[in-house]
Structures are given as structure tokens and as C-alpha cells.
Write an enzyme that holds these catalytic residues in place. Sequence first.
Site, PDB file in Angstrom:
ATOM      1  N   GLU A 260      37.177 -18.558  12.448  1.00  0.00           N
ATOM      2  CA  GLU A 260      38.092 -17.563  11.881  1.00  0.00           C
ATOM      3  C   GLU A 260      38.405 -17.844  10.414  1.00  0.00           C
ATOM      4  OE1 GLU A 260      41.629 -17.666  14.333  1.00  0.00           O
ATOM      5  OE2 GLU A 260      41.493 -19.825  14.613  1.00  0.00           O
TER       6      GLU A 260
ATOM      7  N   HIS B 239      50.365 -20.064  18.876  1.00  0.00           N
ATOM      8  CA  HIS B 239      51.390 -19.202  18.279  1.00  0.00           C
ATOM      9  C   HIS B 239      52.547 -18.894  19.225  1.00  0.00           C
ATOM     10  CE1 HIS B 239      49.398 -18.520  14.485  1.00  0.00           C
ATOM     11  NE2 HIS B 239      48.281 -18.168  15.084  1.00  0.00           N
TER      12      HIS B 239
ATOM     13  N   ASP C 241      42.937 -14.321  11.201  1.00  0.00           N
ATOM     14  CA  ASP C 241      42.734 -15.421  10.259  1.00  0.00           C
ATOM     15  C   ASP C 241      41.529 -15.156   9.367  1.00  0.00           C
ATOM     16  OD1 ASP C 241      44.757 -17.538  10.408  1.00  0.00           O
ATOM     17  OD2 ASP C 241      44.251 -17.542  12.535  1.00  0.00           O
TER      18      ASP C 241
HETATM   19  C1  3PY Z   1      43.102 -14.332  14.957  1.00  0.00           C
HETATM   20  O1  3PY Z   1      42.900 -13.106  14.913  1.00  0.00           O
HETATM   21  O2  3PY Z   1      43.192 -15.051  13.958  1.00  0.00           O
HETATM   22  C2  3PY Z   1      43.262 -14.978  16.258  1.00  0.00           C
HETATM   23  O3  3PY Z   1      43.395 -16.157  16.329  1.00  0.00           O
HETATM   24  C3  3PY Z   1      43.301 -14.122  17.475  1.00  0.00           C
HETATM   25  O4  3PY Z   1      44.362 -13.298  17.462  1.00  0.00           O
HETATM   26 MG    MG Z   2      43.716 -17.125  14.491  1.00  0.00          MG
END
Ligand code: 3PY
Ligand code: MG
Length: 256
Positions: free
Chosen positions: A153, A49, A179
Site C-alpha cells: 500500500e 485501526h 494508503d
Molecule cells: C488501505 O486502504 O490503506 C487499507 O489498509 C485498507 O482499508
Molecule cells: Mg492501509
Amino acid sequence: MISGILDNFKNKLSRGDAVYGPFMKSLDGSFVECTGHAGFDFAILDMEHGPASFSETQELIRAAILANLLPIVRTHDASESAISKALDLGAGGVQVPQIQSADEAHAVVRAARYFPQGERGVCRFVRAANYSSTPRNEYFAKANRALVIPQVEGKKGLEALDEILSVEGLDILFIGPYDLSQSLGVPGDVSNPVVINAIKDITERAKKRGVVTGVFADTIEAAARWKNAGIQYLSYSVDVGIYTEACKNILLSIKN
Ligand code: 3PY
Ligand code: MG
């Protein structure tokens, strides 16, 4: 020198201690140095990111080592080149987003480790090998100590969690609450019970299999909750967010 930082880090984890570090998006190594001098254990240099190129990331890795901070690179994806290039630059580990199956987790280990654990592309004319100054045998053994940190995630990753946890060679399983929240239908609501319960469930299942877990927290309350739940790799917020919050608090204090 990174060996000593990595040893300390691994010793802390095996003693059951927590380790702390922010995600970092700034391209200025000074911020990375500040993070180390402040006493954090690691920094996650964010190529998923953040805007950093590989050459900028290499400079940030140098800054981290100067400040006794373990540089972990979050790769922009799970491709072999994203993983091996980050390690060639001398990262102490790779954190790989959106792992959804045991096959994907296997592929990450293969890309990150040399024979016999994997088949990482071989080049010792890279920063990680001191550009060929490190003796060959020493380099390949040392390189295989770098941390492999898949991120789970999403719903698919959750469904395949037990298979992912049984993959050989994973050092830490990282949970991405943001995510995950989207995947569970509550985008951004990381303190929603649905998300909290999913993170607790992942942590418990990982614990049963002896796998260390990590998580992102952007409030002190969340970091404390996850530390108390036994999560050892605590990624606290993001450099730019920490700075923004500090600026706001300063203004609030001055104005009131
Ligand atoms: C998320 O929370 O999706 C991450 O990848 C860490 O911030
Ligand atoms: Mg993430």
C-alpha cells in the site's frame, strides 16, 4: 471447526470464486455473528485501526467461528509478536500492513509459519491448539494452513512488487487503496486514475505469477470494478461505516 471454514474458503479461491468480507472495528461479537449469518465469507478484525485488544479479539474470533465466518486479524504492525499472538488466538489468517520489501514479506512468513516454512514462536497451550488438546503433530500441520496476507500500500512496496510476489508462502496479496492514494500524492482519492491504474497494474502482475489478490472497496461500484478485474478477496467496507450508511439511508427514506 475453523478447519472446515478455512477449507471452504480455500476451495472457493482455488475454484476462482470471489470471497467477501468487511473490516470490523466493533468490539461486540454480535456484529461479527451478523456478518456471518448474512453470508459473508470472512471478517478482518482490525487491530491496526480499531480499538480491540488481544483479549477482545479472541472473543471476536470465537463469535466468527460460531457464525461460519473466517476470522482474519489485521495486525497492528509487522512485528513477530503481533503476528504470532493473533495466530495463537486462533485467527484463520493474518493480514499485515505496510509491507515494502521481499525481506519484510519473508519475515511475515517466518513469523506466521512453523518449521519448515518458518520459525513461529512455539506454544501449544493456546486457543489455536485447543489449549493443548489438539495432538502436537496435528496442531503444527494445521497451524501452517493459516493464511498469510501481506498488504502492499505504498510506493516502496510497488517498487519491490515483483520481489514481494516471488516470496514463498504468501496466500493473498492485499492492496490498500487508501494508503496507496496517499503514497501516490492523492490522499483519500481512491478513485483517482493514478490509484486505479496502480491497482490494475498490481493485479495484472500478481495474476502473471499466480498470486491471488485482495483489495478494499467502500462503494459497490468499486467492489464490482475490482471483482471484474479478477480480484478475488474483496473486502467490502467497515462495520461502522456500513452501519452509519444504513442509518443515513433510513433517515433519508423516512423523511422524504
Ligand atoms: C488501505 O486502504 O490503506 C487499507 O489498509 C485498507 O482499508
Ligand atoms: Mg492501509
